[in-house]
Design a protein around this motif. Sequence first.
Motif, PDB file in Angstrom:
ATOM      1  N   ARG A 162       0.838  -1.203   0.000  1.00  0.00           N
ATOM      2  CA  ARG A 162       0.000   0.000   0.000  1.00  0.00           C
ATOM      3  C   ARG A 162       0.874   1.256   0.000  1.00  0.00           C
ATOM      4  NH1 ARG A 162      -2.724  -0.341   4.750  1.00  0.00           N
ATOM      5  NH2 ARG A 162      -1.234   1.070   5.695  1.00  0.00           N
ATOM      6  N   GLU A 163       1.879   1.287   0.866  1.00  0.00           N
ATOM      7  CA  GLU A 163       2.745   2.473   0.941  1.00  0.00           C
ATOM      8  C   GLU A 163       3.549   2.653  -0.342  1.00  0.00           C
ATOM      9  OE1 GLU A 163       4.951   2.556   4.609  1.00  0.00           O
ATOM     10  OE2 GLU A 163       3.100   2.646   5.796  1.00  0.00           O
ATOM     11  N   GLU A 164       4.002   1.557  -0.911  1.00  0.00           N
ATOM     12  CA  GLU A 164       4.770   1.635  -2.155  1.00  0.00           C
ATOM     13  C   GLU A 164       3.878   2.161  -3.289  1.00  0.00           C
ATOM     14  OE1 GLU A 164       8.276  -1.330  -3.197  1.00  0.00           O
ATOM     15  OE2 GLU A 164       6.410  -2.022  -4.098  1.00  0.00           O
ATOM     16  N   GLU A 165       2.646   1.670  -3.360  1.00  0.00           N
ATOM     17  CA  GLU A 165       1.722   2.117  -4.406  1.00  0.00           C
ATOM     18  C   GLU A 165       1.334   3.586  -4.214  1.00  0.00           C
ATOM     19  OE1 GLU A 165      -1.460  -0.794  -4.485  1.00  0.00           O
ATOM     20  OE2 GLU A 165      -0.042  -2.394  -4.996  1.00  0.00           O
ATOM     21  N   GLU A 166       1.192   4.023  -2.961  1.00  0.00           N
ATOM     22  CA  GLU A 166       0.907   5.447  -2.702  1.00  0.00           C
ATOM     23  C   GLU A 166       2.069   6.316  -3.175  1.00  0.00           C
ATOM     24  OE1 GLU A 166       0.081   5.574   1.503  1.00  0.00           O
ATOM     25  OE2 GLU A 166      -1.967   4.786   1.228  1.00  0.00           O
TER      26      GLU A 166
ATOM     27  N   GLU B 173       3.819   3.217 -14.823  1.00  0.00           N
ATOM     28  CA  GLU B 173       3.623   1.764 -14.777  1.00  0.00           C
ATOM     29  C   GLU B 173       2.930   1.306 -13.493  1.00  0.00           C
ATOM     30  OE1 GLU B 173       4.333  -0.305 -17.346  1.00  0.00           O
ATOM     31  OE2 GLU B 173       4.820   1.547 -18.406  1.00  0.00           O
ATOM     32  N   LEU B 174       2.256   2.237 -12.807  1.00  0.00           N
ATOM     33  CA  LEU B 174       1.630   1.901 -11.520  1.00  0.00           C
ATOM     34  C   LEU B 174       0.675   0.718 -11.628  1.00  0.00           C
ATOM     35  CD1 LEU B 174       0.933   2.290  -8.536  1.00  0.00           C
ATOM     36  CD2 LEU B 174      -0.620   4.127  -9.195  1.00  0.00           C
TER      37      LEU B 174
ATOM     38  N   GLN C 145      12.629   0.016 -11.125  1.00  0.00           N
ATOM     39  CA  GLN C 145      12.112   0.819 -12.235  1.00  0.00           C
ATOM     40  C   GLN C 145      11.378   2.081 -11.770  1.00  0.00           C
ATOM     41  OE1 GLN C 145       9.815  -2.080 -14.418  1.00  0.00           O
ATOM     42  NE2 GLN C 145      11.565  -2.692 -15.659  1.00  0.00           N
ATOM     43  N   TYR C 146      10.732   2.042 -10.597  1.00  0.00           N
ATOM     44  CA  TYR C 146       9.979   3.228 -10.187  1.00  0.00           C
ATOM     45  C   TYR C 146      10.824   4.251  -9.433  1.00  0.00           C
ATOM     46  CZ  TYR C 146       9.256   1.685  -5.293  1.00  0.00           C
ATOM     47  OH  TYR C 146       9.416   1.317  -3.988  1.00  0.00           O
ATOM     48  N   VAL C 147      11.995   3.860  -8.956  1.00  0.00           N
ATOM     49  CA  VAL C 147      12.821   4.758  -8.143  1.00  0.00           C
ATOM     50  C   VAL C 147      13.156   6.078  -8.853  1.00  0.00           C
ATOM     51  CG1 VAL C 147      15.065   5.011  -6.988  1.00  0.00           C
ATOM     52  CG2 VAL C 147      13.693   2.937  -6.650  1.00  0.00           C
ATOM     53  N   PRO C 148      13.567   6.064 -10.137  1.00  0.00           N
ATOM     54  CA  PRO C 148      13.862   7.352 -10.792  1.00  0.00           C
ATOM     55  C   PRO C 148      12.664   8.305 -10.794  1.00  0.00           C
ATOM     56  CG  PRO C 148      14.732   5.532 -12.089  1.00  0.00           C
ATOM     57  CD  PRO C 148      13.887   4.922 -11.007  1.00  0.00           C
ATOM     58  N   SER C 149      11.451   7.779 -10.938  1.00  0.00           N
ATOM     59  CA  SER C 149      10.258   8.637 -10.911  1.00  0.00           C
ATOM     60  C   SER C 149      10.071   9.274  -9.542  1.00  0.00           C
ATOM     61  CB  SER C 149       9.000   7.835 -11.260  1.00  0.00           C
ATOM     62  OG  SER C 149       9.103   7.314 -12.556  1.00  0.00           O
ATOM     63  N   VAL C 150      10.325   8.495  -8.499  1.00  0.00           N
ATOM     64  CA  VAL C 150      10.190   9.002  -7.129  1.00  0.00           C
ATOM     65  C   VAL C 150      11.246  10.085  -6.894  1.00  0.00           C
ATOM     66  CG1 VAL C 150      10.389   8.426  -4.668  1.00  0.00           C
ATOM     67  CG2 VAL C 150       9.199   6.866  -6.233  1.00  0.00           C
TER      68      VAL C 150
END
Length: 137
Positions: A58-62, A71-72, A123-128
């Motif tokens: 849940r926290e990761e998706e938020e 790519e969520l 893969q999502y880290v750069p977006s964060v």
Amino acid sequence: MSFELAEWSPKIEVGLPMIDSQHRQLFDLAATFRGDGDQIRILKSLVMLTDYVKVHFREEEELMAACNYPELEAHRRLHGEFRRMLYDLLENAKQMTLDEIADEVNYLINGWFYNHILVADFQYVPSVRAANLQHDE
């Protein structure tokens, strides 16, 4: 699908302290299934692991939603697949030996989840980072 089993290591740290700490906690929980244990303790650990996975996902998706990660939805589906495997294990655990439960948890965390971190989470880290949402607390 088969995976090499792997232990926690710094090579799967994504560089987001909150996420890395949650990932490490999941590996620590998985490690409690090895060695001697009784059915009650093992089932309690399984419930704790399942609850912790729910919180982590849940926290990761938020976090991904907050930075509009494209790519969520695909990532959410992977989380759903893992949750289903965990719930199946929870359902079947009462009919399994403690060794079978430990093997299954080992596969889920040290196999599937380890690979999920290496591929999907990285893969999502750069977006964060780009959105400056590093959640260092």
